[in-house]
Design a protein around this motif. Structure first.
Motif, PDB file in Angstrom:
ATOM      1  N   ILE A 174      10.727  -7.774  -6.326  1.00 27.26           N
ATOM      2  CA  ILE A 174      11.398  -8.034  -5.047  1.00 27.26           C
ATOM      3  C   ILE A 174      12.094  -6.792  -4.482  1.00 27.26           C
ATOM      4  CG2 ILE A 174      11.730 -10.496  -5.501  1.00 27.26           C
ATOM      5  CD1 ILE A 174      14.631  -9.878  -6.295  1.00 27.26           C
ATOM      6  N   ASP A 175      11.961  -5.660  -5.164  1.00 25.13           N
ATOM      7  CA  ASP A 175      12.575  -4.410  -4.703  1.00 25.13           C
ATOM      8  C   ASP A 175      11.459  -3.470  -4.244  1.00 25.13           C
ATOM      9  OD1 ASP A 175      15.592  -4.621  -5.811  1.00 25.13           O
ATOM     10  OD2 ASP A 175      14.191  -5.495  -7.255  1.00 25.13           O
ATOM     11  N   PHE A 176      11.682  -2.824  -3.092  1.00 22.67           N
ATOM     12  CA  PHE A 176      10.601  -2.090  -2.449  1.00 22.67           C
ATOM     13  C   PHE A 176      11.089  -0.778  -1.847  1.00 22.67           C
ATOM     14  CE2 PHE A 176       9.685  -6.585  -2.255  1.00 22.67           C
ATOM     15  CZ  PHE A 176       8.342  -6.678  -2.586  1.00 22.67           C
ATOM     16  N   CYS A 177      10.135   0.126  -1.688  1.00 26.21           N
ATOM     17  CA  CYS A 177      10.352   1.340  -0.911  1.00 26.21           C
ATOM     18  C   CYS A 177       9.147   1.494   0.016  1.00 26.21           C
ATOM     19  CB  CYS A 177      10.491   2.548  -1.827  1.00 26.21           C
ATOM     20  SG  CYS A 177      10.721   4.102  -0.919  1.00 26.21           S
ATOM     21  N   PHE A 178       9.375   1.310   1.305  1.00 26.89           N
ATOM     22  CA  PHE A 178       8.318   1.452   2.303  1.00 26.89           C
ATOM     23  C   PHE A 178       8.411   2.844   2.918  1.00 26.89           C
ATOM     24  CE2 PHE A 178       8.484  -3.071   1.793  1.00 26.89           C
ATOM     25  CZ  PHE A 178       7.203  -3.519   2.077  1.00 26.89           C
ATOM     26  N   VAL A 179       7.282   3.530   2.943  1.00 25.47           N
ATOM     27  CA  VAL A 179       7.225   4.915   3.423  1.00 25.47           C
ATOM     28  C   VAL A 179       6.190   5.017   4.543  1.00 25.47           C
ATOM     29  CG1 VAL A 179       7.869   5.797   1.141  1.00 25.47           C
ATOM     30  CG2 VAL A 179       5.443   5.596   1.753  1.00 25.47           C
ATOM     31  N   PRO A 180       6.222   6.096   5.319  1.00 29.77           N
ATOM     32  CA  PRO A 180       5.202   6.266   6.361  1.00 29.77           C
ATOM     33  C   PRO A 180       3.798   6.271   5.762  1.00 29.77           C
ATOM     34  CG  PRO A 180       7.018   7.806   6.702  1.00 29.77           C
ATOM     35  CD  PRO A 180       7.228   7.176   5.354  1.00 29.77           C
ATOM     36  N   ALA A 181       2.876   5.613   6.451  1.00 29.23           N
ATOM     37  CA  ALA A 181       1.504   5.548   5.946  1.00 29.23           C
ATOM     38  C   ALA A 181       0.919   6.938   5.742  1.00 29.23           C
ATOM     39  CB  ALA A 181       0.639   4.724   6.901  1.00 29.23           C
ATOM     40  N   ASP A 182       1.323   7.893   6.578  1.00 30.16           N
ATOM     41  CA  ASP A 182       0.750   9.234   6.426  1.00 30.16           C
ATOM     42  C   ASP A 182       1.370  10.013   5.266  1.00 30.16           C
ATOM     43  OD1 ASP A 182       3.194   9.926   7.527  1.00 30.16           O
ATOM     44  OD2 ASP A 182       2.371  10.730   9.391  1.00 30.16           O
ATOM     45  N   TRP A 183       2.350   9.426   4.566  1.00 25.41           N
ATOM     46  CA  TRP A 183       2.857  10.026   3.329  1.00 25.41           C
ATOM     47  C   TRP A 183       2.020   9.627   2.114  1.00 25.41           C
ATOM     48  CZ3 TRP A 183       8.936   9.913   2.805  1.00 25.41           C
ATOM     49  CH2 TRP A 183       9.509  10.638   3.864  1.00 25.41           C
ATOM     50  N   PRO A 200      15.249   0.270 -11.291  1.00 31.25           N
ATOM     51  CA  PRO A 200      15.013   1.255 -10.231  1.00 31.25           C
ATOM     52  C   PRO A 200      13.522   1.451  -9.962  1.00 31.25           C
ATOM     53  CG  PRO A 200      16.539   2.099 -11.898  1.00 31.25           C
ATOM     54  CD  PRO A 200      15.922   0.859 -12.466  1.00 31.25           C
ATOM     55  N   VAL A 201      13.189   1.586  -8.688  1.00 31.95           N
ATOM     56  CA  VAL A 201      11.839   1.974  -8.276  1.00 31.95           C
ATOM     57  C   VAL A 201      11.907   3.446  -7.881  1.00 31.95           C
ATOM     58  CG1 VAL A 201       9.941   1.562  -6.673  1.00 31.95           C
ATOM     59  CG2 VAL A 201      11.345  -0.361  -7.474  1.00 31.95           C
ATOM     60  N   LYS A 202      11.188   4.298  -8.614  1.00 32.27           N
ATOM     61  CA  LYS A 202      11.227   5.744  -8.382  1.00 32.27           C
ATOM     62  C   LYS A 202       9.943   6.176  -7.684  1.00 32.27           C
ATOM     63  CE  LYS A 202      10.787   8.692 -11.861  1.00 32.27           C
ATOM     64  NZ  LYS A 202       9.711   9.670 -11.534  1.00 32.27           N
ATOM     65  N   VAL A 203      10.098   6.797  -6.530  1.00 32.63           N
ATOM     66  CA  VAL A 203       8.955   7.230  -5.725  1.00 32.63           C
ATOM     67  C   VAL A 203       8.975   8.752  -5.638  1.00 32.63           C
ATOM     68  CG1 VAL A 203       7.856   7.119  -3.463  1.00 32.63           C
ATOM     69  CG2 VAL A 203       8.997   5.084  -4.398  1.00 32.63           C
ATOM     70  N   ASP A 204       7.914   9.397  -6.092  1.00 36.51           N
ATOM     71  CA  ASP A 204       7.783  10.850  -6.038  1.00 36.51           C
ATOM     72  C   ASP A 204       6.763  11.217  -4.965  1.00 36.51           C
ATOM     73  OD1 ASP A 204       9.591  11.358  -8.130  1.00 36.51           O
ATOM     74  OD2 ASP A 204       8.028  11.008  -9.621  1.00 36.51           O
ATOM     75  N   VAL A 205       7.211  12.024  -3.997  1.00 32.97           N
ATOM     76  CA  VAL A 205       6.348  12.471  -2.912  1.00 32.97           C
ATOM     77  C   VAL A 205       6.369  13.993  -2.907  1.00 32.97           C
ATOM     78  CG1 VAL A 205       5.795  12.206  -0.461  1.00 32.97           C
ATOM     79  CG2 VAL A 205       7.149  10.457  -1.629  1.00 32.97           C
ATOM     80  N   HIS A 206       5.213  14.600  -2.866  1.00 33.17           N
ATOM     81  CA  HIS A 206       5.120  16.064  -2.850  1.00 33.17           C
ATOM     82  C   HIS A 206       4.501  16.512  -1.544  1.00 33.17           C
ATOM     83  CE1 HIS A 206       4.685  20.181  -4.205  1.00 33.17           C
ATOM     84  NE2 HIS A 206       3.427  20.151  -3.771  1.00 33.17           N
ATOM     85  N   PHE A 207       5.209  17.433  -0.862  1.00 33.96           N
ATOM     86  CA  PHE A 207       4.711  18.017   0.377  1.00 33.96           C
ATOM     87  C   PHE A 207       4.458  19.498   0.158  1.00 33.96           C
ATOM     88  CE2 PHE A 207       7.200  14.334   1.661  1.00 33.96           C
ATOM     89  CZ  PHE A 207       6.324  13.707   2.544  1.00 33.96           C
ATOM     90  N   SER A 208       3.334  19.978   0.682  1.00 28.84           N
ATOM     91  CA  SER A 208       3.031  21.397   0.557  1.00 28.84           C
ATOM     92  C   SER A 208       4.066  22.214   1.295  1.00 28.84           C
ATOM     93  CB  SER A 208       1.645  21.689   1.114  1.00 28.84           C
ATOM     94  OG  SER A 208       0.656  20.968   0.412  1.00 28.84           O
ATOM     95  N   GLU A 209       4.329  23.394   0.787  1.00 23.69           N
ATOM     96  CA  GLU A 209       5.293  24.293   1.440  1.00 23.69           C
ATOM     97  C   GLU A 209       4.761  24.737   2.788  1.00 23.69           C
ATOM     98  OE1 GLU A 209       8.237  24.913   0.333  1.00 23.69           O
ATOM     99  OE2 GLU A 209       7.981  23.858  -1.575  1.00 23.69           O
TER     100      GLU A 209
END
Length: 224
Positions: free
Chosen positions: A183-192, A215-224
């Motif tokens: 029941i715990d969520f993290c919604f992110v942009p679709a383009d992520w 805890p729900v842990k979300v790891d997102v990596h963006f290029s420099e």
């Protein structure tokens, strides 16, 4: 989460992950915390509150103006840093949890459409993992509304699973392992989604000893 000490301890436990944004719900905020980064606290009642914080040095938070007609327990912030976005944390309140979430999404509609946004928290809506099936009509309303905002559940996108078929509980009712829910969520942009490198539900005695939620842990990596 019942006490201020638990609130502080959770920040200490999460600090090694250096999250750009953390949302805590059902906590009792302290006036002074062992926290070097920015913190935004919203009291929900005399006993409990919610909080947004950053434990990653380059990120700064600025509280969003509270919108009229929002849900009962919501806090928002603009997050400025290497990747900037809007964050909205929700602790859904009864008696109708779905309607409470929907009020917040409607109240913050304009800001959530204005750029990259993350919506996260305890929605008190989702899947009883003992009876996996299609999501309820109410939960489907929430997912559809977030999809209309360009947001998807990081957990479901990363694990390539449908709502109603989750493999990991985020909540154990009455701390009973035989009563698992998601029941715990993290919604992110679709383009992520292409940038997601991991989405984990942190489980184990160190977490279950402190809360009935995980805890729900979300790891997102963006290029420099």
């Amino acid at each position: 989460m019942k006490t201020t000490s638990v609130f502080c301890t959770l920040f200490v436990m999460l600090a090694p992950f250096a999250p750009a944004i953390v949302f805590l719900q059902e906590c009792r905020p302290a006036e002074t915390l062992p926290l070097t980064g920015p913190l935004i606290v919203q009291h929900v009642n005399a006993q409990k509150g919610i909080a947004l914080a950053s434990l990653d040095g380059p990120y700064q938070l600025a509280r969003l103006r509270a919108r009229a007609n929002r849900g009962k327990a919501v806090v928002g912030a603009t997050v400025a840093g290497p990747v900037s976005f809007t964050a909205v944390g929700i602790w859904s309140q009864g008696p109708c949890y779905v309607d409470d979430v929907m009020r917040t999404l409607q109240a913050y509609d304009r800001v959530l459409r204005s750029g990259s946004a993350v919506v996260m928290g305890d929605l008190n809506s989702g899947t009883n993992l003992n009876a996996k099936k299609s999501p309820s009509k109410g939960h489907s309303r929430i997912v559809a509304a977030l999809h209309d905002l360009g947001l998807v559940s990081a957990y479901h996108a990363f694990h390539d699973t449908e709502h109603g078929h989750e493999a990991h509980p985020t909540y154990r009712h009455q701390r009973n392992a035989s009563k698992p829910w998601h029941i715990d969520f993290c919604f992110v942009p679709a383009d992520w989604v292409p940038n997601l490198v991991a989405v984990d539900v942190l489980d184990g005695n160190e977490w279950t000893a402190r809360s009935d939620h995980l805890p729900v842990k979300v790891d997102v990596h963006f290029s420099e």
